[in-house]
Motif scaffolding. Structure first.
Motif, PDB file in Angstrom:
ATOM      1  N   GLU A 193      65.817 132.561 167.649  1.00  0.00           N
ATOM      2  CA  GLU A 193      67.147 131.898 167.058  1.00  0.00           C
ATOM      3  C   GLU A 193      67.747 133.256 167.554  1.00  0.00           C
ATOM      4  O   GLU A 193      67.926 134.301 167.446  1.00  0.00           O
TER       5      GLU A 193
ATOM      6  N   ARG B 129      64.963 135.216 162.832  1.00  0.00           N
ATOM      7  CA  ARG B 129      64.743 134.431 163.189  1.00  0.00           C
ATOM      8  C   ARG B 129      64.113 133.550 163.850  1.00  0.00           C
ATOM      9  O   ARG B 129      64.603 133.837 164.644  1.00  0.00           O
ATOM     10  N   TYR B 130      63.722 132.422 163.457  1.00  0.00           N
ATOM     11  CA  TYR B 130      62.803 131.334 164.749  1.00  0.00           C
ATOM     12  C   TYR B 130      63.257 129.916 164.074  1.00  0.00           C
ATOM     13  O   TYR B 130      63.436 129.935 163.378  1.00  0.00           O
ATOM     14  N   ARG B 131      63.183 129.128 165.397  1.00  0.00           N
ATOM     15  CA  ARG B 131      63.328 128.369 165.113  1.00  0.00           C
ATOM     16  C   ARG B 131      62.093 126.954 165.775  1.00  0.00           C
ATOM     17  O   ARG B 131      60.966 127.954 167.288  1.00  0.00           O
TER      18      ARG B 131
ATOM     19  N   GLU C 213      59.894 123.448 165.912  1.00  0.00           N
ATOM     20  CA  GLU C 213      60.223 122.561 166.979  1.00  0.00           C
ATOM     21  C   GLU C 213      58.659 121.228 166.935  1.00  0.00           C
ATOM     22  O   GLU C 213      58.621 121.492 167.709  1.00  0.00           O
TER      23      GLU C 213
ATOM     24  N   VAL D 251      61.590 119.963 161.693  1.00  0.00           N
ATOM     25  CA  VAL D 251      62.225 121.468 162.351  1.00  0.00           C
ATOM     26  C   VAL D 251      62.719 121.944 161.223  1.00  0.00           C
ATOM     27  O   VAL D 251      63.135 122.148 160.389  1.00  0.00           O
ATOM     28  N   SER D 252      61.916 123.245 161.415  1.00  0.00           N
ATOM     29  CA  SER D 252      62.388 124.374 161.087  1.00  0.00           C
ATOM     30  C   SER D 252      63.126 125.554 161.248  1.00  0.00           C
ATOM     31  O   SER D 252      62.233 126.134 162.099  1.00  0.00           O
ATOM     32  N   ILE D 253      63.710 126.346 160.796  1.00  0.00           N
ATOM     33  CA  ILE D 253      64.470 127.766 160.508  1.00  0.00           C
ATOM     34  C   ILE D 253      63.795 128.600 159.986  1.00  0.00           C
ATOM     35  O   ILE D 253      63.693 128.061 157.832  1.00  0.00           O
TER      36      ILE D 253
ATOM     37  N   GLU E 286      63.122 133.181 158.585  1.00  0.00           N
ATOM     38  CA  GLU E 286      63.391 134.179 159.025  1.00  0.00           C
ATOM     39  C   GLU E 286      61.908 135.531 158.163  1.00  0.00           C
ATOM     40  O   GLU E 286      61.427 135.235 157.717  1.00  0.00           O
TER      41      GLU E 286
ATOM     42  N   SER F 275      61.440 130.711 154.466  1.00  0.00           N
ATOM     43  CA  SER F 275      61.900 129.469 155.361  1.00  0.00           C
ATOM     44  C   SER F 275      63.304 129.542 154.757  1.00  0.00           C
ATOM     45  O   SER F 275      63.591 129.644 153.748  1.00  0.00           O
TER      46      SER F 275
ATOM     47  N   HIS G  25      63.913 123.279 155.983  1.00  0.00           N
ATOM     48  CA  HIS G  25      62.861 122.593 157.542  1.00  0.00           C
ATOM     49  C   HIS G  25      63.823 121.073 157.095  1.00  0.00           C
ATOM     50  O   HIS G  25      64.773 120.716 155.827  1.00  0.00           O
TER      51      HIS G  25
ATOM     52  N   THR H 127      56.646 126.796 157.961  1.00  0.00           N
ATOM     53  CA  THR H 127      56.611 127.944 157.721  1.00  0.00           C
ATOM     54  C   THR H 127      55.167 128.876 157.178  1.00  0.00           C
ATOM     55  O   THR H 127      54.624 129.267 157.370  1.00  0.00           O
TER      56      THR H 127
END
Length: 273
Positions: A65, A70-72, A74, A95-97, A99, A107, A110, A167
Motif C-alpha cells: 500500500e 501496509r499491505y493489500r 486479495e 480483500v484485506s488491508i 499493517e 487487520s 477486511h 491476516t
C-alpha cells in the motif's frame, strides 16, 4: 455448489497463507517482520470434486500500500465450466488491508464479496469489517452492489488482537501463534457475526498421518478448523500438505455436503517462488 465453492476457497486460503511455513521461517530479529517478498507472491490453484476436474480456480496477489508498512492481500476465486453454469458464474473475492504491528500484522479492514448472476441479473453482496484501534472497536457492515449499511459493533479485547482470515494466515506463516511442529495445536483469534471466534490449526504427528494416504510421508500436514460461517462449509475438515521445499502443494476438504471430498492442487506448471 455454494458449499463446494466455499470449501475450495477455504482450502486455497490456507495454502496461500501458509506458504513457506514448513520449516522455512526465519530465526532471530527477522522473524518479527513480514517477509521481504510478501508483496511479490502470486499463486494459482485448481479444484477437483467428484467426477469434475478443474471445477474452479483461484489466485492470491499481495501488493504494498502507499502507506509504509501496509499491505493489500486479495484472494479471488471463480467457478469454471459446468460449475460456472450451475453457480451463476460465481466469483468470490476477499480483500484485506493489513499493517505491521509489533511482531506481526494486524487487520485494518477486511471485505468479502460474492458476484453472480441470478435470474438473468448480476448481483453483488458484500460484508466488511473495519478495525478501529483508537476506540477499541470492530465495525461490521453489510452491503449490496457497493452500498453498505451499519451493522454489529464489537469491542476489541485487551488481551489479544483478533484478525481477519487473510491476516491470520500470514501471521501463522511468520510463527506468531507458535511453531509448526508435529503435535502442536495453534489458535488464531478472529471475528464472526457472533463476536470473537478462533481458527484452530493442528500439526499432525506421524501416526496421525498414516490414515491420510493421499499425502506423502514427507513435509508437514495440517488440519485446519474454521468457523463454518466464514466460507459456508458447514464445518468440513480441511487438510493441507506442505512439501519439502515449503510449497503448499496438496489439500483436501473432506465430505463436503455429504457427497465426497474436494481436492485442491498447485498448478503443475508453477515453479517454486
Amino acid at each position: 455448489m455454494r458449499l463446494v465453492c466455499g470449501s475450495f476457497l477455504l482450502f486455497w486460503l490456507v495454502l496461500t497463507g501458509g506458504v513457506q511455513a514448513a520449516g522455512f521461517l526465519p530465526e532471530g530479529p527477522q522473524a518479527l517482520h513480514p517477509l521481504p517478498h510478501l508483496a511479490e507472491e502470486h499463486y494459482h490453484y485448481t479444484l477437483d470434486f467428484l467426477l469434475f476436474k478443474d471445477l474452479a480456480e483461484a489466485q492470491l496477489q499481495v501488493t504494498a500500500e502507499p502507506t509504509p508498512g501496509r499491505y493489500r492481500a486479495e484472494l479471488v476465486a471463480h467457478t469454471l465450466g459446468v460449475a460456472s453454469w450451475l453457480s451463476g458464474d460465481r466469483t468470490q473475492r476477499y480483500v484485506s488491508i493489513m499493517e505491521v504491528q509489533g511482531g506481526g500484522l494486524r487487520s485494518i479492514s477486511h471485505e468479502s464479496s460474492i458476484h453472480k448472476r441470478k435470474h438473468g441479473k448480476w448481483t453483488d453482496r458484500q460484508k466488511r469489517y473495519r478495525f478501529d484501534y483508537q476506540h477499541g472497536k470492530v465495525y461490521q457492515e453489510r452491503g449490496e452492489d457497493g452500498h453498505f449499511k451499519p451493522g454489529l459493533v464489537f469491542e476489541l479485547p485487551a488481551d489479544r488482537t483478533p484478525v481477519d482470515i487473510l491476516t491470520g494466515f500470514y501471521n501463522l506463516r511468520r510463527g506468531i501463534y507458535g511453531a509448526l511442529t508435529p503435535g502442536a495445536r495453534l489458535t488464531i483469534p478472529t471475528f464472526t457475526s457472533r463476536g470473537i471466534a478462533e481458527i484452530v490449526v493442528e500439526v499432525l504427528t506421524g501416526p496421525q498421518r498414516l490414515a491420510r494416504s493421499f499425502f506423502p510421508a514427507t513435509g508437514i500436514l495440517l488440519r485446519v478448523m474454521v468457523d463454518p460461517e466464514v466460507f459456508d462449509t458447514k464445518g468440513a475438515d480441511l487438510y493441507v500438505w506442505f512439501d519439502d521445499t515449503g510449497r503448499p502443494a496438496r489439500g483436501i476438504v473432506e465430505n463436503v455436503i455429504g457427497m465426497g471430498d474436494v481436492y485442491g492442487h498447485l498448478r503443475e506448471e508453477q515453479k517454486p517462488q
